[in-house]
Design an enzyme around this catalytic site. Structure first.
Site, PDB file in Angstrom:
ATOM      1  N   GLY A  45      31.750  33.474  41.870  1.00 50.40           N
ATOM      2  CA  GLY A  45      31.015  34.246  42.866  1.00 50.40           C
ATOM      3  C   GLY A  45      29.808  34.922  42.241  1.00 50.40           C
ATOM      4  N   GLN A  50      22.748  40.349  41.379  1.00 50.27           N
ATOM      5  CA  GLN A  50      23.090  39.995  39.998  1.00 50.27           C
ATOM      6  C   GLN A  50      22.023  39.117  39.352  1.00 50.27           C
ATOM      7  OE1 GLN A  50      27.363  38.818  41.185  1.00 50.27           O
ATOM      8  NE2 GLN A  50      27.543  39.415  39.043  1.00 50.27           N
ATOM      9  N   CYS A  95      33.509  39.662  35.964  1.00 48.59           N
ATOM     10  CA  CYS A  95      32.210  39.680  36.643  1.00 48.59           C
ATOM     11  C   CYS A  95      31.152  39.141  35.684  1.00 48.59           C
ATOM     12  CB  CYS A  95      31.877  41.125  37.028  1.00 48.59           C
ATOM     13  SG  CYS A  95      30.265  41.315  37.817  1.00 48.59           S
ATOM     14  N   LEU A  96      30.286  38.275  36.178  1.00 49.20           N
ATOM     15  CA  LEU A  96      29.247  37.709  35.318  1.00 49.20           C
ATOM     16  C   LEU A  96      28.298  38.798  34.806  1.00 49.20           C
ATOM     17  CD1 LEU A  96      28.480  34.418  37.283  1.00 49.20           C
ATOM     18  CD2 LEU A  96      29.609  34.629  35.060  1.00 49.20           C
ATOM     19  N   HIS A 137      34.847  41.632  46.078  1.00 46.54           N
ATOM     20  CA  HIS A 137      34.135  41.892  44.819  1.00 46.54           C
ATOM     21  C   HIS A 137      32.626  41.723  45.015  1.00 46.54           C
ATOM     22  CE1 HIS A 137      33.723  41.504  40.283  1.00 46.54           C
ATOM     23  NE2 HIS A 137      32.568  41.009  40.700  1.00 46.54           N
ATOM     24  N   GLU A 138      32.235  40.623  45.652  1.00 46.07           N
ATOM     25  CA  GLU A 138      30.798  40.344  45.831  1.00 46.07           C
ATOM     26  C   GLU A 138      30.163  41.309  46.843  1.00 46.07           C
ATOM     27  OE1 GLU A 138      29.478  38.619  43.634  1.00 46.07           O
ATOM     28  OE2 GLU A 138      31.309  37.685  42.903  1.00 46.07           O
ATOM     29  N   HIS A 141      29.058  44.433  45.281  1.00 48.85           N
ATOM     30  CA  HIS A 141      27.748  44.333  44.609  1.00 48.85           C
ATOM     31  C   HIS A 141      26.615  44.688  45.574  1.00 48.85           C
ATOM     32  CE1 HIS A 141      28.473  42.819  40.586  1.00 48.85           C
ATOM     33  NE2 HIS A 141      29.278  41.870  41.041  1.00 48.85           N
TER      34      HIS A 141
HETATM   35  C1  Y12 Z   1      38.408  37.244  41.204  1.00 49.45           C
HETATM   36  C2  Y12 Z   1      37.822  37.546  40.066  1.00 49.45           C
HETATM   37  C3  Y12 Z   1      36.457  37.717  40.011  1.00 49.45           C
HETATM   38  C4  Y12 Z   1      35.683  37.577  41.140  1.00 49.45           C
HETATM   39  C5  Y12 Z   1      34.204  37.768  41.137  1.00 49.45           C
HETATM   40  C6  Y12 Z   1      33.420  36.639  40.555  1.00 49.45           C
HETATM   41  N1  Y12 Z   1      33.500  36.690  39.126  1.00 49.45           N
HETATM   42  C7  Y12 Z   1      33.132  35.673  38.340  1.00 49.45           C
HETATM   43  O1  Y12 Z   1      32.688  34.658  38.827  1.00 49.45           O
HETATM   44  C8  Y12 Z   1      33.288  35.876  36.895  1.00 49.45           C
HETATM   45  C9  Y12 Z   1      32.968  34.966  36.030  1.00 49.45           C
HETATM   46  C10 Y12 Z   1      33.070  35.090  34.576  1.00 49.45           C
HETATM   47  C11 Y12 Z   1      32.715  33.992  33.803  1.00 49.45           C
HETATM   48  C12 Y12 Z   1      32.768  34.049  32.420  1.00 49.45           C
HETATM   49  O2  Y12 Z   1      32.443  32.964  31.646  1.00 49.45           O
HETATM   50  C13 Y12 Z   1      31.166  32.861  31.105  1.00 49.45           C
HETATM   51  O3  Y12 Z   1      30.386  33.765  31.202  1.00 49.45           O
HETATM   52  C14 Y12 Z   1      30.845  31.596  30.437  1.00 49.45           C
HETATM   53  C15 Y12 Z   1      33.222  35.192  31.799  1.00 49.45           C
HETATM   54  O4  Y12 Z   1      33.382  35.093  30.410  1.00 49.45           O
HETATM   55  C16 Y12 Z   1      32.686  35.815  29.545  1.00 49.45           C
HETATM   56  O5  Y12 Z   1      32.013  36.710  29.912  1.00 49.45           O
HETATM   57  C17 Y12 Z   1      32.843  35.461  28.131  1.00 49.45           C
HETATM   58  C18 Y12 Z   1      33.562  36.282  32.549  1.00 49.45           C
HETATM   59  C19 Y12 Z   1      33.487  36.239  33.944  1.00 49.45           C
HETATM   60  C20 Y12 Z   1      36.299  37.271  42.255  1.00 49.45           C
HETATM   61  C21 Y12 Z   1      37.658  37.116  42.295  1.00 49.45           C
HETATM   62 CO    CO Z   2      30.618  40.785  39.930  1.00 54.03          CO
END
Ligand code: Y12
Ligand code: CO
Length: 173
Positions: A45, A50, A95-96, A137-138, A141
């Site tokens: 997401g 962001q 979260c990214l 979550h989004e 934001h």
């Molecule tokens: C459940 C959990 C989270 C959400 C919101 C959306 N969150 C994400 O999309 C998070 C992504 C994420 C990806 C990662 O990987 C990379 O950055 C390559 C990450 O790992 C690192 O930071 C190392 C952390 C989060 C909705 C529902």
């Molecule tokens: Co986020």
């Protein structure tokens, strides 16, 4: 459109996003450019703020049972409004914009959402499971709220300490 992810503690993440009023090629360009950055960073997401655009727009691509995220499952959600929410669930969120941190966060279990698609058509969505969590979550934001704001005082203190240490390490490497 070249986009980069805005990371905590950048103050832009605290902006309240504005309603989208023009469903034009600028909006389509933004949405089209958000998709590859979300996929390249293993996200499920991403809200427009962001990537530094304070607009009420977000994209979601929830993994299927095989863990795949085909583009057909992509949801583009503009100007969302929750009309119903029920139950309670806890999930370890990431979260990214807050890389490398995952925390248990309490959310509503199910919700009903009204929103617009990229062409301005009104849509309705009933969500549960990971989709419902991701929408909440989004949508946070869009109000300038991050999942770390929902932590207890002591957990937040611990997070701030660890995050600062990590940023320092990154700078020195
Ligand atoms: C459940 C959990 C989270 C959400 C919101 C959306 N969150 C994400 O999309 C998070 C992504 C994420 C990806 C990662 O990987 C990379 O950055 C390559 C990450 O790992 C690192 O930071 C190392 C952390 C989060 C909705 C529902
Ligand atoms: Co986020």
């Amino acid at each position: 459109m070249k986009l980069t992810i805005v990371e905590y503690p950048d103050r832009r993440l605290r902006l309240k996003s504005k309603e989208v009023t023009s469903f034009n090629s600028k909006l389509h360009n933004l949405l089209d450019s958000m998709y590859p950055i979300m996929m390249d960073t293993n996200g499920i997401g991403l809200a427009a703020i962001q990537v530094a655009y304070p607009l009420k727009a977000l994209i979601l691509n929830i993994p299927d049972e095989e863990g795949e995220q085909p583009k057909e499952n992509l949801l583009e959600i503009i100007n969302p409004i929750v009309t119903l929410q029920n139950g309670e669930t806890i999930y370890q969120e990431g979260c990214l914009s807050v890389p490398k941190f995952y925390e248990d966060i309490k959310r509503f279990e199910t919700l009903t959402l009204n929103y617009q698609d990229r062409d301005g058509n009104t849509q309705m969505l009933e969500a549960d499971g990971l989709l419902a969590i991701a929408i909440q979550h989004e949508m946070d934001h869009l109000e300038g709220v991050l999942f770390i704001d929902k932590l207890s005082y002591s957990r937040r203190k611990k997070f701030e300490k660890e995050y600062k240490r990590m940023q320092k390490e990154q700078k020195n490497s």
